[in-house]
Design a protein around this motif. Structure first.
Motif, mmCIF file in Angstrom:
data_model
loop_
_atom_site.group_PDB
_atom_site.id
_atom_site.type_symbol
_atom_site.label_atom_id
_atom_site.label_comp_id
_atom_site.label_asym_id
_atom_site.label_seq_id
_atom_site.Cartn_x
_atom_site.Cartn_y
_atom_site.Cartn_z
ATOM 1 N N ILE A 103 58.872 -21.972 70.557
ATOM 2 C CA ILE A 103 59.914 -20.964 70.782
ATOM 3 C C ILE A 103 60.146 -20.762 72.280
ATOM 4 C CG2 ILE A 103 60.560 -18.545 70.403
ATOM 5 C CD1 ILE A 103 60.565 -20.399 67.879
ATOM 6 N N ALA A 104 59.065 -20.683 73.039
ATOM 7 C CA ALA A 104 59.188 -20.524 74.497
ATOM 8 C C ALA A 104 59.944 -21.695 75.107
ATOM 9 C CB ALA A 104 57.808 -20.376 75.129
ATOM 10 N N GLU A 105 59.631 -22.901 74.663
ATOM 11 C CA GLU A 105 60.321 -24.084 75.202
ATOM 12 C C GLU A 105 61.780 -24.128 74.766
ATOM 13 O OE1 GLU A 105 58.369 -27.904 75.184
ATOM 14 O OE2 GLU A 105 56.451 -26.885 74.858
ATOM 15 N N ILE A 106 62.040 -23.823 73.512
ATOM 16 C CA ILE A 106 63.413 -23.856 72.999
ATOM 17 C C ILE A 106 64.311 -22.910 73.787
ATOM 18 C CG2 ILE A 106 64.843 -23.130 71.031
ATOM 19 C CD1 ILE A 106 62.604 -24.334 69.226
ATOM 20 N N PHE A 107 63.826 -21.685 74.031
ATOM 21 C CA PHE A 107 64.637 -20.687 74.716
ATOM 22 C C PHE A 107 64.452 -20.689 76.228
ATOM 23 C CE2 PHE A 107 64.546 -18.934 70.376
ATOM 24 C CZ PHE A 107 65.909 -18.863 70.160
ATOM 25 N N GLY A 108 63.527 -21.504 76.726
ATOM 26 C CA GLY A 108 63.319 -21.587 78.172
ATOM 27 C C GLY A 108 62.768 -20.307 78.765
ATOM 28 N N VAL A 109 61.875 -19.666 78.036
ATOM 29 C CA VAL A 109 61.266 -18.413 78.496
ATOM 30 C C VAL A 109 59.747 -18.587 78.546
ATOM 31 C CG1 VAL A 109 63.133 -16.994 77.544
ATOM 32 C CG2 VAL A 109 61.085 -17.430 76.165
ATOM 33 N N PRO A 110 59.072 -17.744 79.313
ATOM 34 C CA PRO A 110 57.605 -17.809 79.330
ATOM 35 C C PRO A 110 57.027 -17.417 77.962
ATOM 36 C CG PRO A 110 58.426 -16.489 81.165
ATOM 37 C CD PRO A 110 59.589 -16.772 80.274
ATOM 38 N N ILE A 111 55.875 -17.945 77.642
ATOM 39 C CA ILE A 111 55.211 -17.633 76.372
ATOM 40 C C ILE A 111 54.970 -16.134 76.234
ATOM 41 C CG2 ILE A 111 52.863 -18.043 77.235
ATOM 42 C CD1 ILE A 111 54.048 -19.009 73.747
ATOM 43 N N GLU A 112 54.716 -15.458 77.356
ATOM 44 C CA GLU A 112 54.499 -14.012 77.315
ATOM 45 C C GLU A 112 55.734 -13.287 76.773
ATOM 46 O OE1 GLU A 112 54.027 -15.813 80.195
ATOM 47 O OE2 GLU A 112 51.844 -15.932 80.096
ATOM 48 N N THR A 113 56.909 -13.807 77.078
ATOM 49 C CA THR A 113 58.152 -13.213 76.577
ATOM 50 C C THR A 113 58.213 -13.303 75.057
ATOM 51 O OG1 THR A 113 59.320 -13.731 78.625
ATOM 52 C CG2 THR A 113 60.682 -13.358 76.662
ATOM 53 N N VAL A 114 57.807 -14.430 74.514
ATOM 54 C CA VAL A 114 57.814 -14.605 73.059
ATOM 55 C C VAL A 114 56.912 -13.557 72.405
ATOM 56 C CG1 VAL A 114 57.244 -16.186 71.162
ATOM 57 C CG2 VAL A 114 58.305 -17.073 73.262
ATOM 58 N N TYR A 115 55.726 -13.349 72.976
ATOM 59 C CA TYR A 115 54.807 -12.347 72.419
ATOM 60 C C TYR A 115 55.345 -10.925 72.590
ATOM 61 C CZ TYR A 115 51.429 -16.015 71.580
ATOM 62 O OH TYR A 115 50.802 -17.152 71.117
ATOM 63 N N LYS A 122 56.102 -8.119 69.746
ATOM 64 C CA LYS A 122 55.539 -6.765 69.849
ATOM 65 C C LYS A 122 56.629 -5.705 69.753
ATOM 66 C CE LYS A 122 52.674 -3.944 72.899
ATOM 67 N NZ LYS A 122 51.955 -3.905 74.173
ATOM 68 N N LYS A 123 57.762 -5.950 70.419
ATOM 69 C CA LYS A 123 58.871 -4.989 70.434
ATOM 70 C C LYS A 123 59.843 -5.181 69.267
ATOM 71 C CE LYS A 123 58.787 -4.671 75.455
ATOM 72 N NZ LYS A 123 59.527 -4.964 76.696
ATOM 73 N N ARG A 124 59.613 -6.235 68.484
ATOM 74 C CA ARG A 124 60.489 -6.578 67.346
ATOM 75 C C ARG A 124 61.937 -6.794 67.784
ATOM 76 N NH1 ARG A 124 57.702 -5.440 62.393
ATOM 77 N NH2 ARG A 124 55.771 -4.321 62.825
ATOM 78 N N THR A 125 62.102 -7.507 68.901
ATOM 79 C CA THR A 125 63.445 -7.777 69.411
ATOM 80 C C THR A 125 63.826 -9.247 69.321
ATOM 81 O OG1 THR A 125 62.600 -8.041 71.660
ATOM 82 C CG2 THR A 125 63.368 -5.849 71.024
ATOM 83 N N GLY A 126 62.884 -10.112 69.110
ATOM 84 C CA GLY A 126 63.146 -11.542 69.072
ATOM 85 C C GLY A 126 63.218 -12.058 67.653
ATOM 86 N N PRO A 127 63.152 -13.371 67.510
ATOM 87 C CA PRO A 127 63.187 -13.961 66.169
ATOM 88 C C PRO A 127 61.965 -13.531 65.360
ATOM 89 C CG PRO A 127 62.674 -15.632 67.814
ATOM 90 C CD PRO A 127 63.008 -14.374 68.553
ATOM 91 N N ALA A 128 62.163 -13.425 64.066
ATOM 92 C CA ALA A 128 61.071 -13.014 63.174
ATOM 93 C C ALA A 128 60.025 -14.124 63.071
ATOM 94 C CB ALA A 128 61.628 -12.700 61.792
#
Length: 81
Positions: free
Chosen positions: A29-41, A45-51
């Protein structure tokens, strides 16, 4: 002696051409969206990303949920414009 390496496909290219037929990891997911792994977590935690869901202690994502999440984000972005 030559070694044969199997090249890993770019996950972002995979998203454009169709997600793989397997459950995705947070690293995927981090690679697909080009974001840090911490962002995915943080998304989880905030229930704002993909389920995502747990398989034992492992976090996984269904490619169908990722497609739906991207579609929703695109729709919200178009509505906001």
């Amino acid at each position: 002696m030559s070694r044969i390496h199997s090249a890993q496909p770019d996950p972002r290219a995979t998203l454009r051409s169709g997600l793989p037929d397997r459950y995705l990891t947070p690293d995927d997911i981090a690679e697909i969206f080009g974001v840090p792994i911490e962002t995915v977590y943080q998304w989880r935690k905030k229930r704002t990303g993909p389920a995502g869901f747990r398989v034992g202690k492992h976090l996984r994502y269904d490619p169908a949920d990722i497609r739906a999440y991207v579609t929703e984000c695109k729709s919200l972005d178009r509505d906001a414009a």
